[in-house]
Design a protein around this motif. Structure first.
Motif, mmCIF file in Angstrom:
data_model
loop_
_atom_site.group_PDB
_atom_site.id
_atom_site.type_symbol
_atom_site.label_atom_id
_atom_site.label_comp_id
_atom_site.label_asym_id
_atom_site.label_seq_id
_atom_site.Cartn_x
_atom_site.Cartn_y
_atom_site.Cartn_z
ATOM 1 N N ARG A 137 0.860 -1.189 0.000
ATOM 2 C CA ARG A 137 0.000 0.000 0.000
ATOM 3 C C ARG A 137 0.888 1.227 0.000
ATOM 4 O O ARG A 137 1.465 1.605 1.020
ATOM 5 C CB ARG A 137 -0.946 -0.011 1.200
ATOM 6 N N ALA A 138 0.988 1.827 -1.170
ATOM 7 C CA ALA A 138 1.876 2.968 -1.339
ATOM 8 C C ALA A 138 1.322 4.210 -0.659
ATOM 9 O O ALA A 138 0.142 4.283 -0.304
ATOM 10 C CB ALA A 138 2.072 3.251 -2.827
ATOM 11 N N GLN A 139 2.185 5.197 -0.476
ATOM 12 C CA GLN A 139 1.769 6.467 0.087
ATOM 13 C C GLN A 139 0.808 7.175 -0.857
ATOM 14 O O GLN A 139 0.801 6.952 -2.074
ATOM 15 C CB GLN A 139 2.987 7.364 0.327
ATOM 16 N N VAL A 140 -0.002 8.068 -0.293
ATOM 17 C CA VAL A 140 -0.905 8.891 -1.099
ATOM 18 C C VAL A 140 -0.128 10.087 -1.631
ATOM 19 O O VAL A 140 0.637 10.732 -0.901
ATOM 20 C CB VAL A 140 -2.116 9.355 -0.270
ATOM 21 N N SER A 141 -0.304 10.375 -2.910
ATOM 22 C CA SER A 141 0.399 11.488 -3.541
ATOM 23 C C SER A 141 0.012 12.818 -2.897
ATOM 24 O O SER A 141 -1.132 13.013 -2.461
ATOM 25 C CB SER A 141 0.069 11.536 -5.030
ATOM 26 N N LYS A 142 0.950 13.742 -2.865
ATOM 27 C CA LYS A 142 0.664 15.099 -2.392
ATOM 28 C C LYS A 142 -0.167 15.883 -3.395
ATOM 29 O O LYS A 142 -0.670 16.971 -3.080
ATOM 30 C CB LYS A 142 1.978 15.835 -2.107
ATOM 31 N N ALA A 143 -0.282 15.372 -4.609
ATOM 32 C CA ALA A 143 -1.095 15.970 -5.663
ATOM 33 C C ALA A 143 -0.653 17.410 -5.945
ATOM 34 O O ALA A 143 0.532 17.723 -5.874
ATOM 35 C CB ALA A 143 -2.575 15.879 -5.318
ATOM 36 N N ASP A 144 -1.584 18.292 -6.264
ATOM 37 C CA ASP A 144 -1.248 19.685 -6.536
ATOM 38 C C ASP A 144 -2.374 20.574 -6.031
ATOM 39 O O ASP A 144 -3.262 20.115 -5.312
ATOM 40 C CB ASP A 144 -0.963 19.910 -8.028
ATOM 41 N N ALA A 145 -2.337 21.848 -6.402
ATOM 42 C CA ALA A 145 -3.315 22.806 -5.884
ATOM 43 C C ALA A 145 -4.680 22.677 -6.540
ATOM 44 O O ALA A 145 -5.628 23.353 -6.131
ATOM 45 C CB ALA A 145 -2.786 24.228 -6.062
ATOM 46 N N GLY A 146 -4.786 21.852 -7.560
ATOM 47 C CA GLY A 146 -6.067 21.621 -8.199
ATOM 48 C C GLY A 146 -6.420 22.582 -9.305
ATOM 49 O O GLY A 146 -7.557 22.564 -9.819
ATOM 50 N N ASN A 147 -5.476 23.440 -9.705
ATOM 51 C CA ASN A 147 -5.748 24.367 -10.795
ATOM 52 C C ASN A 147 -5.951 23.611 -12.105
ATOM 53 O O ASN A 147 -5.377 22.536 -12.309
ATOM 54 C CB ASN A 147 -4.604 25.367 -10.952
ATOM 55 N N PRO A 237 -1.502 -0.420 -11.060
ATOM 56 C CA PRO A 237 -2.930 -0.626 -10.800
ATOM 57 C C PRO A 237 -3.737 -0.878 -12.069
ATOM 58 O O PRO A 237 -3.261 -0.646 -13.181
ATOM 59 C CB PRO A 237 -3.359 0.696 -10.147
ATOM 60 N N LYS A 238 -4.960 -1.326 -11.876
ATOM 61 C CA LYS A 238 -5.894 -1.541 -12.984
ATOM 62 C C LYS A 238 -6.888 -0.390 -12.986
ATOM 63 O O LYS A 238 -8.058 -0.535 -12.620
ATOM 64 C CB LYS A 238 -6.607 -2.883 -12.826
ATOM 65 N N GLY A 239 -6.414 0.772 -13.394
ATOM 66 C CA GLY A 239 -7.267 1.953 -13.385
ATOM 67 C C GLY A 239 -6.564 3.143 -14.007
ATOM 68 O O GLY A 239 -5.388 3.087 -14.369
ATOM 69 N N ASP A 240 -7.293 4.249 -14.119
ATOM 70 C CA ASP A 240 -6.750 5.479 -14.680
ATOM 71 C C ASP A 240 -5.631 6.019 -13.794
ATOM 72 O O ASP A 240 -5.615 5.799 -12.572
ATOM 73 C CB ASP A 240 -7.838 6.546 -14.796
ATOM 74 N N LEU A 241 -4.701 6.749 -14.420
ATOM 75 C CA LEU A 241 -3.589 7.354 -13.699
ATOM 76 C C LEU A 241 -3.606 8.865 -13.871
ATOM 77 O O LEU A 241 -4.046 9.385 -14.902
ATOM 78 C CB LEU A 241 -2.254 6.803 -14.212
ATOM 79 N N VAL A 242 -3.103 9.564 -12.862
ATOM 80 C CA VAL A 242 -2.896 11.003 -12.948
ATOM 81 C C VAL A 242 -1.455 11.284 -12.550
ATOM 82 O O VAL A 242 -0.914 10.651 -11.632
ATOM 83 C CB VAL A 242 -3.890 11.769 -12.041
ATOM 84 N N ALA A 243 -0.811 12.210 -13.269
ATOM 85 C CA ALA A 243 0.592 12.520 -13.012
ATOM 86 C C ALA A 243 0.750 14.005 -12.740
ATOM 87 O O ALA A 243 0.155 14.846 -13.429
ATOM 88 C CB ALA A 243 1.458 12.105 -14.204
ATOM 89 N N SER A 257 12.627 18.435 -13.616
ATOM 90 C CA SER A 257 11.242 18.381 -13.153
ATOM 91 C C SER A 257 10.989 17.092 -12.387
ATOM 92 O O SER A 257 11.340 16.002 -12.858
ATOM 93 C CB SER A 257 10.267 18.470 -14.326
ATOM 94 N N ASP A 258 10.390 17.228 -11.202
ATOM 95 C CA ASP A 258 9.974 16.075 -10.410
ATOM 96 C C ASP A 258 8.553 15.682 -10.798
ATOM 97 O O ASP A 258 7.699 16.552 -11.040
ATOM 98 C CB ASP A 258 10.026 16.393 -8.919
ATOM 99 N N VAL A 259 8.289 14.377 -10.818
ATOM 100 C CA VAL A 259 6.987 13.870 -11.246
ATOM 101 C C VAL A 259 6.527 12.770 -10.292
ATOM 102 O O VAL A 259 7.328 11.923 -9.878
ATOM 103 C CB VAL A 259 7.037 13.297 -12.683
ATOM 104 N N GLU A 260 5.239 12.805 -9.944
ATOM 105 C CA GLU A 260 4.585 11.697 -9.253
ATOM 106 C C GLU A 260 3.436 11.195 -10.116
ATOM 107 O O GLU A 260 2.652 11.994 -10.629
ATOM 108 C CB GLU A 260 4.027 12.129 -7.894
ATOM 109 N N VAL A 261 3.358 9.880 -10.272
ATOM 110 C CA VAL A 261 2.239 9.241 -10.972
ATOM 111 C C VAL A 261 1.422 8.485 -9.935
ATOM 112 O O VAL A 261 1.976 7.708 -9.148
ATOM 113 C CB VAL A 261 2.732 8.273 -12.063
ATOM 114 N N ALA A 262 0.121 8.708 -9.931
ATOM 115 C CA ALA A 262 -0.724 8.122 -8.894
ATOM 116 C C ALA A 262 -1.988 7.537 -9.508
ATOM 117 O O ALA A 262 -2.399 7.888 -10.626
ATOM 118 C CB ALA A 262 -1.098 9.173 -7.850
#
Length: 281
Positions: A137-147, A237-243, A257-262
């Motif tokens: 169970r990986a960590q949850v991404s910090k994501a972004d500001a949602g813009n 995973p078996k699902g959509d990804l967001v990076a 550039s640093d990148v997280e894929v979640a």
């Protein structure tokens, strides 16, 4: 070895690329990737995600052969990709070699070149066989500001054949940050039905590149990925990804550039890495 050939042949993403496995044993493997327009950038240049995909496939093939079929599931725990030159409208060949075998890790080197012998990419990877261990169970991404501002360039990314065929969409691309989504379509999957590692690498590469462009701004420039460092933290995973991409530094024509894929469903990290990108006039 039959299971290894079957994994490649029955993975929709490998079929999409057109990967041909010519040889494999416990210490080496050889692949061929015939030129296809659908794998290209403008100008018939092989997309960097395709070269990286050959590294992921080569590393897994060697590991599956060396550790045996009961050592799975497998994932590329670490990979370094150095892009040396472009393949323009040419077939490419990947040669994978086992450097060292451990109890659950294999260290593999992959050289990608044209059929004429021009070096295209140098890849080193560390692949893990989980040996049936429980799902991580990986960590949850910090994501972004949602813009949600795709900027000037974002809406045009899908016109690039390889990217458009992945279904990748730019949701945000301004101020040195980027957010891209990739759906779980059949051509992005492996034999198990999860996202193929090669498609993950293509998404990570593109997200880092877009963060760099979001820093530089549009213009009459030439650009390419110079290198990538990636960690895939477990079976995909078996699902959509967001990076999520963020340009953390730039010096003249060089951008880091640093990148997280979640996972788009629960935000848990699938992969992370750094993309070194070059933009020149």
């Amino acid at each position: 070895m039959d299971e290894i050939y079957k994994w490649i042949e029955e993975s929709p993403y490998s079929r999409y690329l057109g990967v041909q496995l010519e040889h494999v044993d416990e210490k080496s493997a050889r692949f061929r990737l015939p030129y296809r327009d659908q794998n290209s950038n403008p100008g018939k240049a092989l997309h960097g995600g395709c070269a990286a995909s050959l590294g992921a496939i080569g590393g897994q093939v060697i590991t599956r052969a060396a550790l045996g079929p009961d050592s799975g599931p497998w994932h590329t725990a670490q990979m370094q990709v150095s892009y040396l030159a472009a393949a323009i409208g040419e077939d490419v060949v990947a040669e994978a070699r086992l450097l060292r075998r451990g109890r659950e890790l294999c260290f593999v080197e992959i050289d990608v070149s044209t059929s004429e012998g021009k070096a295209i990419a140098k890849i080193t990877s560390t692949i893990r066989g989980r040996g049936g261990k429980p799902e991580h169970r990986a960590q949850v991404s910090k994501a972004d500001a949602g813009n949600s501002d795709p900027g000037v360039m974002g809406p045009h990314l899908g016109k690039i054949p390889f990217i458009g065929n992945r279904g990748i969409v730019v949701e945000h691309m301004t101020g040195g940050t980027s957010r891209l989504v990739m759906p779980l379509i059949e051509d992005n999957t492996d034999q198990s039905g999860g996202v193929h590692e090669g498609a993950v690498l293509a998404l990570l590469d593109t997200t880092g590149a877009m963060a760099s462009w979001a820093k530089a701004g549009p213009g009459n420039f030439k650009a390419s990925t110079a290198s990538m460092q990636i960690q895939i933290v477990g079976p995909t995973p078996k699902g959509d990804l967001v990076a999520y991409g963020r340009c953390v530094e730039n010096d003249d024509e060089i951008y880091w550039s640093d990148v997280e894929v979640a996972s788009a469903s629960d935000g848990r990290v699938t992969a992370r890495g750094t993309v070194l990108y070059r933009i020149v006039t």
